[in-house]
Design a protein around this motif. Structure first.
Motif, mmCIF file in Angstrom:
data_model
loop_
_atom_site.group_PDB
_atom_site.id
_atom_site.type_symbol
_atom_site.label_atom_id
_atom_site.label_comp_id
_atom_site.label_asym_id
_atom_site.label_seq_id
_atom_site.Cartn_x
_atom_site.Cartn_y
_atom_site.Cartn_z
ATOM 1 N N SER A 75 -12.634 26.185 -29.631
ATOM 2 C CA SER A 75 -13.425 26.628 -30.777
ATOM 3 C C SER A 75 -12.954 25.910 -32.031
ATOM 4 O O SER A 75 -11.765 25.586 -32.160
ATOM 5 N N GLN A 76 -13.881 25.701 -32.960
ATOM 6 C CA GLN A 76 -13.461 25.121 -34.238
ATOM 7 C C GLN A 76 -12.498 26.047 -34.972
ATOM 8 O O GLN A 76 -11.689 25.607 -35.774
ATOM 9 N N TRP A 77 -12.545 27.363 -34.647
ATOM 10 C CA TRP A 77 -11.636 28.307 -35.289
ATOM 11 C C TRP A 77 -10.231 28.252 -34.689
ATOM 12 O O TRP A 77 -9.317 28.871 -35.220
ATOM 13 N N GLY A 78 -10.063 27.483 -33.627
ATOM 14 C CA GLY A 78 -8.723 27.150 -33.172
ATOM 15 C C GLY A 78 -8.125 26.012 -33.960
ATOM 16 O O GLY A 78 -6.911 25.797 -33.950
ATOM 17 N N GLN A 79 -8.988 25.266 -34.662
ATOM 18 C CA GLN A 79 -8.549 24.151 -35.505
ATOM 19 C C GLN A 79 -8.417 24.572 -36.966
ATOM 20 O O GLN A 79 -7.454 24.236 -37.636
ATOM 21 N N VAL A 80 -9.426 25.286 -37.457
ATOM 22 C CA VAL A 80 -9.451 25.727 -38.856
ATOM 23 C C VAL A 80 -9.777 27.212 -38.873
ATOM 24 O O VAL A 80 -10.952 27.589 -38.759
ATOM 25 N N PRO A 81 -8.786 28.089 -38.985
ATOM 26 C CA PRO A 81 -9.046 29.537 -38.975
ATOM 27 C C PRO A 81 -9.970 29.936 -40.118
ATOM 28 O O PRO A 81 -9.954 29.338 -41.191
ATOM 29 N N ASP A 82 -10.790 30.976 -39.847
ATOM 30 C CA ASP A 82 -11.711 31.421 -40.893
ATOM 31 C C ASP A 82 -11.235 32.677 -41.603
ATOM 32 O O ASP A 82 -11.965 33.269 -42.378
ATOM 33 N N GLY A 83 -9.996 33.098 -41.315
ATOM 34 C CA GLY A 83 -9.429 34.217 -42.050
ATOM 35 C C GLY A 83 -9.603 35.571 -41.401
ATOM 36 O O GLY A 83 -9.228 36.580 -41.979
ATOM 37 N N HIS A 84 -10.172 35.612 -40.210
ATOM 38 C CA HIS A 84 -10.377 36.872 -39.508
ATOM 39 C C HIS A 84 -10.031 36.699 -38.035
ATOM 40 O O HIS A 84 -9.802 35.593 -37.568
ATOM 41 N N SER A 85 -10.023 37.798 -37.309
ATOM 42 C CA SER A 85 -9.876 37.795 -35.862
ATOM 43 C C SER A 85 -8.651 37.033 -35.379
ATOM 44 O O SER A 85 -8.740 35.939 -34.848
ATOM 45 N N TYR A 86 -7.503 37.626 -35.572
ATOM 46 C CA TYR A 86 -6.261 36.977 -35.169
ATOM 47 C C TYR A 86 -6.204 36.686 -33.669
ATOM 48 O O TYR A 86 -5.740 35.621 -33.255
ATOM 49 N N GLY A 87 -6.664 37.625 -32.863
ATOM 50 C CA GLY A 87 -6.609 37.403 -31.417
ATOM 51 C C GLY A 87 -7.372 36.169 -31.003
ATOM 52 O O GLY A 87 -6.875 35.343 -30.229
ATOM 53 N N TYR A 88 -8.576 36.023 -31.513
ATOM 54 C CA TYR A 88 -9.414 34.884 -31.146
ATOM 55 C C TYR A 88 -8.829 33.580 -31.665
ATOM 56 O O TYR A 88 -8.666 32.616 -30.921
ATOM 57 N N MET A 89 -8.486 33.545 -32.941
ATOM 58 C CA MET A 89 -8.030 32.290 -33.547
ATOM 59 C C MET A 89 -6.676 31.847 -33.012
ATOM 60 O O MET A 89 -6.475 30.666 -32.692
ATOM 61 N N VAL A 90 -5.744 32.776 -32.877
ATOM 62 C CA VAL A 90 -4.413 32.420 -32.383
ATOM 63 C C VAL A 90 -4.498 31.929 -30.940
ATOM 64 O O VAL A 90 -3.875 30.925 -30.571
ATOM 65 N N SER A 91 -5.285 32.609 -30.117
ATOM 66 C CA SER A 91 -5.377 32.204 -28.715
ATOM 67 C C SER A 91 -6.094 30.866 -28.572
ATOM 68 O O SER A 91 -5.729 30.052 -27.709
ATOM 69 N N LYS A 92 -7.108 30.607 -29.391
ATOM 70 C CA LYS A 92 -7.802 29.323 -29.303
ATOM 71 C C LYS A 92 -6.908 28.178 -29.793
ATOM 72 O O LYS A 92 -6.957 27.067 -29.243
ATOM 73 N N ALA A 93 -6.092 28.430 -30.808
ATOM 74 C CA ALA A 93 -5.134 27.413 -31.241
ATOM 75 C C ALA A 93 -4.092 27.164 -30.151
ATOM 76 O O ALA A 93 -3.730 26.009 -29.866
ATOM 77 N N ALA A 94 -3.625 28.232 -29.513
ATOM 78 C CA ALA A 94 -2.672 28.076 -28.412
ATOM 79 C C ALA A 94 -3.310 27.342 -27.245
ATOM 80 O O ALA A 94 -2.655 26.539 -26.561
ATOM 81 N N GLN A 95 -4.587 27.588 -27.016
ATOM 82 C CA GLN A 95 -5.305 26.895 -25.960
ATOM 83 C C GLN A 95 -5.314 25.387 -26.190
ATOM 84 O O GLN A 95 -5.126 24.599 -25.255
ATOM 85 N N LEU A 96 -5.502 24.981 -27.432
ATOM 86 C CA LEU A 96 -5.484 23.548 -27.745
ATOM 87 C C LEU A 96 -4.081 22.966 -27.545
ATOM 88 O O LEU A 96 -3.940 21.824 -27.103
ATOM 89 N N GLY A 97 -3.053 23.745 -27.846
ATOM 90 C CA GLY A 97 -1.701 23.286 -27.557
ATOM 91 C C GLY A 97 -1.453 23.138 -26.074
ATOM 92 O O GLY A 97 -0.831 22.164 -25.621
ATOM 93 N N LEU A 98 -1.968 24.077 -25.280
ATOM 94 C CA LEU A 98 -1.853 23.996 -23.824
ATOM 95 C C LEU A 98 -2.575 22.757 -23.313
ATOM 96 O O LEU A 98 -2.049 22.033 -22.445
ATOM 97 N N MET A 99 -3.765 22.499 -23.832
ATOM 98 C CA MET A 99 -4.516 21.319 -23.414
ATOM 99 C C MET A 99 -3.697 20.045 -23.619
ATOM 100 O O MET A 99 -3.606 19.184 -22.732
ATOM 101 N N LYS A 100 -3.075 19.914 -24.784
ATOM 102 C CA LYS A 100 -2.308 18.697 -25.076
ATOM 103 C C LYS A 100 -1.090 18.580 -24.169
ATOM 104 O O LYS A 100 -0.752 17.479 -23.700
ATOM 105 N N ALA A 101 -0.418 19.703 -23.924
ATOM 106 C CA ALA A 101 0.749 19.667 -23.041
ATOM 107 C C ALA A 101 0.350 19.274 -21.623
ATOM 108 O O ALA A 101 1.030 18.467 -20.972
ATOM 109 N N LEU A 102 -0.756 19.833 -21.131
ATOM 110 C CA LEU A 102 -1.224 19.477 -19.799
ATOM 111 C C LEU A 102 -1.644 18.012 -19.738
ATOM 112 O O LEU A 102 -1.356 17.308 -18.762
ATOM 113 N N ALA A 103 -2.325 17.553 -20.771
ATOM 114 C CA ALA A 103 -2.761 16.152 -20.794
ATOM 115 C C ALA A 103 -1.561 15.217 -20.727
ATOM 116 O O ALA A 103 -1.587 14.198 -20.021
ATOM 117 N N GLN A 104 -0.509 15.557 -21.447
ATOM 118 C CA GLN A 104 0.682 14.713 -21.469
ATOM 119 C C GLN A 104 1.349 14.655 -20.108
ATOM 120 O O GLN A 104 1.760 13.586 -19.643
#
Length: 254
Positions: free
Chosen positions: A149-178
Motif C-alpha cells: 500500500s502507498q500508506w506503507g510508504q507514506v503514512p496518512d496519520g491514522h490506522s496504526y495497524g494497517y500502516m505499520v504492518s504494510k511498512a513492515a511488509q515492504l521491509g520483508l519484501m526487501k529482505a526476501l529479495a536480497q
C-alpha cells in the motif's frame, strides 16, 4: 541480439491469497487470461467457488480453491499441498490477503490491536513464502509479489495497524529479495493507493478522488495488470522494488 519478451503465462502456476473478491479476484482473472493455472485462497469457500466457476466457464481456466485462515497453524502447508496435489510446480506467489484498516489514533490503539494486521500482512506471507521456496526454485521464472500500500510508504496519520504492518511488509519484501536472488527468485511489491473495492468505506472515496492528481481511485484490474507484468518474463530483471500504482498521489505528498 534482440529478444521478444512475452507477457503470456501459459502453464505457469500461481498461488493467490485473498482471491475471493476485489483485487484478488482481479489478479486471478488477469493471470488466467494470460494462461496461468491458479490456486486461490481465502476465508469464504462460497465466494471462492463463485470466482473459480467464472474463471472456468469464461476462460477455461484450471483452478483449485483452498478455504481457510492464512494465519492459522499449518496454513502454509495446506496451501502448498493444494499446489503440489494438482501440479508439480509453482511459479508465482501473490500475497494479496489483507484486512480492512480502522481509522484509529495512538490514544485508541494498543500493541494488541496491531497483532491481527501483522499476522495477515507480515507473518503469514513470511510462512507461505518459506514453504513455497523449495517449489519456486524449480521454476524457470519464479516470482513472489506482495500487494502492499502507498500508506506503507507514506503514512496518512491514522490506522496504526494497517500502516505499520504494510511498512513492515515492504521491509520483508526487501529482505526476501536480497536472500532469494541467489535462487533467481524475484521478489517485488506493488503499492496501490485507494482502490475501488469493498475494503474501503464509500465515504472515503470522495476524499481520495479529490486528492489524487488523476482525479479518481484505481480499479482492481489496474493493479492486476501490474501483477501480471511482474509475473511475466518482461520483469525478469526487477527485484527488491516497490511499484507505486496510485494515480500520481505520491508526487503531491499523499
Amino acid at each position: 541480439m534482440s529478444q521478444t519478451l512475452s507477457h503470456r503465462l501459459d502453464g505457469r502456476v500461481a498461488l493467490i491469497t485473498g482471491a475471493a473478491r476485489g483485487m484478488g479476484a482481479a489478479h486471478a482473472r488477469t493471470l488466467a487470461t494470460l494462461g496461468a493455472h491458479l490456486v486461490l485462497a481465502d476465508l469464504d469457500q462460497g465466494e471462492l467457488d463463485s470466482v473459480a466457476k467464472g474463471l472456468r466457464e469464461d476462460l477455461g481456466a484450471e483452478v483449485v480453491t483452498v478455504a481457510g485462515d492464512i494465519t492459522a497453524p499449518e496454513a502454509s502447508e495446506r496451501l502448498l499441498d493444494a499446489v503440489t496435489s494438482e501440479w508439480d510446480r509453482l511459479d508465482v506467489v501473490v500475497h494479496n490477503a489483507g484486512i480492512v484498516h480502522d481509522f484509529t489514533t495512538l490514544a485508541d490503539t494498543t500493541s494488541i490491536d496491531l497483532q491481527p494486521y501483522l499476522d495477515v500482512n507480515v507473518l503469514a506471507p513470511f510462512d507461505i513464502t518459506g514453504a513455497a521456496v523449495p517449489h519456486l526454485r524449480r521454476s524457470h521464472a519464479p516470482r513472489v509479489i506482495f500487494i502492499s500500500s502507498q500508506w506503507g510508504q507514506v503514512p496518512d496519520g491514522h490506522s496504526y495497524g494497517y500502516m505499520v504492518s504494510k511498512a513492515a511488509q515492504l521491509g520483508l519484501m526487501k529482505a526476501l529479495a536480497q536472500e532469494l536472488v541467489a535462487d533467481r527468485i524475484l521478489v517485488n511489491a506493488i503499492a496501490p493507493g485507494a482502490v475501488h473495492t469493498r475494503m474501503i468505506p464509500d465515504h472515503y472515496y470522495a476524499t481520495e478522488v479529490a486528492a489524487v492528481p488523476l482525479g479518481r481511485v484505481a480499479e482492481p484490474n489496474e493493479i492486476a495488470a501490474t501483477v501480471a507484468f511482474l509475473a511475466s518474463d518482461g520483469a525478469g530483471f526487477i527485484t527488491g522494488q516497490t511499484i507505486p500504482v496510485n494515480g500520481g498521489a505520491l508526487i503531491v505528498g499523499i
